[in-house]
Every structure is written in C-alpha cells, then in structure tokens.
Motif scaffolding. Sequence first.
Motif, PDB file in Angstrom:
ATOM      1  N   UNK A  17      75.668  33.554 -43.192  1.00 11.87           N
ATOM      2  CA  UNK A  17      75.365  34.723 -42.360  1.00 11.87           C
ATOM      3  C   UNK A  17      74.155  34.464 -41.463  1.00 11.87           C
ATOM      4  N   UNK A  18      73.134  33.791 -42.012  1.00 13.58           N
ATOM      5  CA  UNK A  18      71.958  33.455 -41.204  1.00 13.58           C
ATOM      6  C   UNK A  18      72.344  32.527 -40.052  1.00 13.58           C
ATOM      7  N   UNK A  19      73.213  31.562 -40.327  1.00 10.60           N
ATOM      8  CA  UNK A  19      73.680  30.658 -39.276  1.00 10.60           C
ATOM      9  C   UNK A  19      74.430  31.426 -38.189  1.00 10.60           C
ATOM     10  N   UNK A  20      75.324  32.338 -38.608  1.00 13.48           N
ATOM     11  CA  UNK A  20      76.059  33.140 -37.638  1.00 13.48           C
ATOM     12  C   UNK A  20      75.138  33.974 -36.774  1.00 13.48           C
ATOM     13  N   UNK A  21      74.108  34.524 -37.403  1.00 15.64           N
ATOM     14  CA  UNK A  21      73.137  35.319 -36.658  1.00 15.64           C
ATOM     15  C   UNK A  21      72.357  34.502 -35.649  1.00 15.64           C
ATOM     16  N   UNK A  22      72.112  33.222 -35.962  1.00 14.68           N
ATOM     17  CA  UNK A  22      71.343  32.393 -35.026  1.00 14.68           C
ATOM     18  C   UNK A  22      72.110  32.162 -33.732  1.00 14.68           C
ATOM     19  N   UNK A  23      73.452  32.099 -33.800  1.00 13.29           N
ATOM     20  CA  UNK A  23      74.239  31.944 -32.586  1.00 13.29           C
ATOM     21  C   UNK A  23      74.110  33.159 -31.680  1.00 13.29           C
ATOM     22  N   UNK A  24      74.183  34.340 -32.270  1.00 13.36           N
ATOM     23  CA  UNK A  24      74.033  35.581 -31.498  1.00 13.36           C
ATOM     24  C   UNK A  24      72.622  35.681 -30.928  1.00 13.36           C
ATOM     25  N   UNK A  25      71.621  35.298 -31.735  1.00 15.31           N
ATOM     26  CA  UNK A  25      70.235  35.295 -31.255  1.00 15.31           C
ATOM     27  C   UNK A  25      70.076  34.325 -30.094  1.00 15.31           C
ATOM     28  N   UNK A  26      70.724  33.158 -30.203  1.00 15.00           N
ATOM     29  CA  UNK A  26      70.663  32.193 -29.118  1.00 15.00           C
ATOM     30  C   UNK A  26      71.303  32.718 -27.845  1.00 15.00           C
ATOM     31  N   UNK A  27      72.413  33.441 -27.980  1.00 15.64           N
ATOM     32  CA  UNK A  27      73.061  34.014 -26.803  1.00 15.64           C
ATOM     33  C   UNK A  27      72.130  34.995 -26.101  1.00 15.64           C
ATOM     34  N   UNK A  28      71.388  35.790 -26.871  1.00 15.24           N
ATOM     35  CA  UNK A  28      70.451  36.749 -26.265  1.00 15.24           C
ATOM     36  C   UNK A  28      69.376  36.015 -25.460  1.00 15.24           C
ATOM     37  N   UNK A  29      68.816  34.943 -26.042  1.00 12.50           N
ATOM     38  CA  UNK A  29      67.759  34.211 -25.346  1.00 12.50           C
ATOM     39  C   UNK A  29      68.287  33.493 -24.109  1.00 12.50           C
ATOM     40  N   UNK A  30      69.493  32.932 -24.203  1.00 16.98           N
ATOM     41  CA  UNK A  30      70.047  32.148 -23.100  1.00 16.98           C
ATOM     42  C   UNK A  30      70.560  33.024 -21.962  1.00 16.98           C
ATOM     43  N   UNK A  31      71.235  34.106 -22.297  1.00 10.63           N
ATOM     44  CA  UNK A  31      71.898  34.920 -21.278  1.00 10.63           C
ATOM     45  C   UNK A  31      71.074  36.121 -20.828  1.00 10.63           C
ATOM     46  N   UNK A  32      70.241  36.668 -21.717  1.00 13.92           N
ATOM     47  CA  UNK A  32      69.489  37.877 -21.374  1.00 13.92           C
ATOM     48  C   UNK A  32      68.038  37.599 -21.009  1.00 13.92           C
ATOM     49  N   UNK A  33      67.492  36.505 -21.528  1.00 13.99           N
ATOM     50  CA  UNK A  33      66.068  36.227 -21.303  1.00 13.99           C
ATOM     51  C   UNK A  33      65.830  35.012 -20.411  1.00 13.99           C
ATOM     52  N   UNK A  34      66.900  34.296 -20.048  1.00 17.59           N
ATOM     53  CA  UNK A  34      66.760  33.214 -19.080  1.00 17.59           C
ATOM     54  C   UNK A  34      66.229  31.901 -19.604  1.00 17.59           C
ATOM     55  N   UNK A  35      66.230  31.696 -20.911  1.00 19.13           N
ATOM     56  CA  UNK A  35      65.788  30.410 -21.442  1.00 19.13           C
ATOM     57  C   UNK A  35      66.886  29.363 -21.244  1.00 19.13           C
ATOM     58  N   UNK A  36      66.491  28.097 -21.157  1.00 21.82           N
ATOM     59  CA  UNK A  36      67.442  27.018 -20.944  1.00 21.82           C
ATOM     60  C   UNK A  36      67.953  26.445 -22.256  1.00 21.82           C
ATOM     61  N   UNK A  37      69.162  25.896 -22.221  1.00 19.88           N
ATOM     62  CA  UNK A  37      69.750  25.316 -23.422  1.00 19.88           C
ATOM     63  C   UNK A  37      68.924  24.151 -23.941  1.00 19.88           C
ATOM     64  N   UNK A  38      68.528  23.242 -23.057  1.00 24.35           N
ATOM     65  CA  UNK A  38      67.757  22.073 -23.485  1.00 24.35           C
ATOM     66  C   UNK A  38      66.436  22.496 -24.112  1.00 24.35           C
ATOM     67  N   UNK A  39      65.774  23.490 -23.519  1.00 22.27           N
ATOM     68  CA  UNK A  39      64.501  23.968 -24.083  1.00 22.27           C
ATOM     69  C   UNK A  39      64.710  24.554 -25.470  1.00 22.27           C
ATOM     70  N   UNK A  40      65.711  25.410 -25.625  1.00 23.84           N
ATOM     71  CA  UNK A  40      65.943  26.067 -26.911  1.00 23.84           C
ATOM     72  C   UNK A  40      66.296  25.045 -27.992  1.00 23.84           C
ATOM     73  N   UNK A  41      67.177  24.101 -27.672  1.00 25.81           N
ATOM     74  CA  UNK A  41      67.607  23.121 -28.671  1.00 25.81           C
ATOM     75  C   UNK A  41      66.459  22.197 -29.040  1.00 25.81           C
ATOM     76  N   UNK A  42      65.717  21.693 -28.046  1.00 23.71           N
ATOM     77  CA  UNK A  42      64.608  20.784 -28.330  1.00 23.71           C
ATOM     78  C   UNK A  42      63.539  21.465 -29.171  1.00 23.71           C
ATOM     79  N   UNK A  43      63.169  22.679 -28.784  1.00 21.42           N
ATOM     80  CA  UNK A  43      62.116  23.394 -29.502  1.00 21.42           C
ATOM     81  C   UNK A  43      62.565  23.744 -30.912  1.00 21.42           C
ATOM     82  N   UNK A  44      63.803  24.189 -31.051  1.00 19.81           N
ATOM     83  CA  UNK A  44      64.327  24.549 -32.371  1.00 19.81           C
ATOM     84  C   UNK A  44      64.365  23.338 -33.285  1.00 19.81           C
ATOM     85  N   UNK A  45      64.882  22.223 -32.790  1.00 22.57           N
ATOM     86  CA  UNK A  45      65.060  21.049 -33.638  1.00 22.57           C
ATOM     87  C   UNK A  45      63.725  20.434 -34.048  1.00 22.57           C
TER      88      UNK A  45
END
Length: 294
Positions: A17-45
């Motif tokens: 469930x936590x994993x599923x929630x992280x995808x939805x959280x990622x969609x909010x940051x990428x589509x609603x807040x304008x963050x980039x995929x490379x930034x989110x993945x690099x920072x998260x990892x």
Amino acid sequence: MLTTRQKGIVLAITGGAFWGGSGVAGQYLLQNCGFGTAWLVATRMVTAGIILLLIDAVQHHGDIFSVWREGRNARELLIFALPGMLAVQYSYFACIQYGNAAAATVLQYLMPAFMVLYTTVRTRQLPSGVQAGCVALAILGTFLLVTHGEPGTLALPAIALFWGIVSGITGAVYTMSPKRLIRAYRATLITGWGMLIGGLCLVPWGQPWQATGTWTALSLAVFLYIIVFGTVLAFWFYLGSTKYIPPAETGVLASVEPLTAIVLSVLLLGASFGPAEILGAICILATVAILARS
C-alpha cells in the motif's frame, strides 16, 4: 495479539500500500507541482539509499563495504543498480509523468510475463501451459488497459505506454539480477547500494540541489512521504513479511500496490477507471498470483 502469519500478512499489505501511494504522490509532484522526473528519481534514490545503508550499518556494526571486495559481486551489484534499479525507477516515474500512477503501476506488473519470456529464451525451452497462458493474459490485460477495449484507440499517450512497458522489462532485471547477492549478504545492504549508485549516476541530469518545481507545505509533505513511507518503510515492511510468510505469498499480497494506486488516483486525483481498464488490471494482476503460486 497477532499470530505470526497475521503479522506477515499485515506487513506485506502495508508495504504494498505504501508503494502504491508513492506512485500517486509522484504524480502530484510531477503533474501538479512541476518537478522533473530525473530530479525526483535522483533525489529519491540517493536519499533512500543513504538511509538504507545507515540502517544496515547500525544493524551490522558498520560492515557495508564487504560486498565490494570481490569482482563478481561488484559486477552483479552494478547490473542491479543501473539496468535494474535506476532503469525501473526512472521508467516508472516517466510513465506517471506522461500518463498516470494507476496505469504505470499496473503496467509495471507485466514484469512476471517478461521474466517468463526471458527464461524461455535463455533455457531454449518452451514455457509450460500455465506460463504461456499467463503471458497471453498479461497481453490481454495490457490491451484492455491502454485501449478501453476498443482497437485503434489509445487511452494512454504512446510515450506513457512506452515507459510503462520499459518499467515491466527493467522490473524483471531488477527482480532477477540481485538474487545471489541478497542470499549471500543482506537485502537492505544490496538495495541500499543499488539505490545510491543508481541515484548518483542520475545526479548530473537530476541535480537534487536544483529543484524546478513549486515547493509548498503540501508538496514537501508529499515528497517526504515518497522517501520515508513510499521507499524506506515500504521496502522494510515488505522484507520483514518474508520472515513470517513464504516469499511467493508476500509477492501476491504486495499486489495491493496497483489496487492502492487505482483507488487513490480516483479519490485524490480525479482519475477515471472504466470497466475495461479494471478488467485489464485484473488480468495483469492475475498473472502475478498464478505464476507465484505455480
């Protein structure tokens, strides 16, 4: 008090469930807040990798470099980190950026079908009837998911479908490549190094110090959820469940991940999931349950 088996079930479901929630959280940051995929993945990892290695160091008295002392281990760890961990993380969030979290999470579960195909090519043996049926079921599920069941139409942008299929392929690499290392060492150690190395390789493009999105109290909370709950705790709970129930059962229970992503996408992001998409998701998830059981 929970029984041993009940503890395992709760941990596996919570991790999924936590994993599923992280995808939805990622969609909010990428589509609603304008963050980039490379930034989110690099920072998260990078962040999650450091946390996991610190946890492993505390638990095992600082011995986190032993895996690098043999050339074979180093080669296998780099394969896990780059075409495995980094590739699956980037392709998953790229699919979310261009599509949506629910579809991306379901498409990632094409992974068992690709594992069957890889094993077939490697061993030069035809798959069993059950395995072949599961691959066909996964293909049918993908067709329903991305076309609404109507040939000639795409419910997802083609670029999102591309990245979703790539996430399924790289998910197979991510799952199969570290098996010997995890048995020889520890899952927290191998995954921590995989995340850290993969994230560092993406840093020149992701540049964690230069976020281009909009920071608010909500976007900060969502980002912290991705790191703490959607990565570190999800992984910890998932692994912890294997102490109490068989790993195959853990894998099936963790399939709550796409179901969580679908429900949260509908409730929080206003996504729509029609009968064809739901049937497609069921077909793809059924392949996980059938292959794990067999």
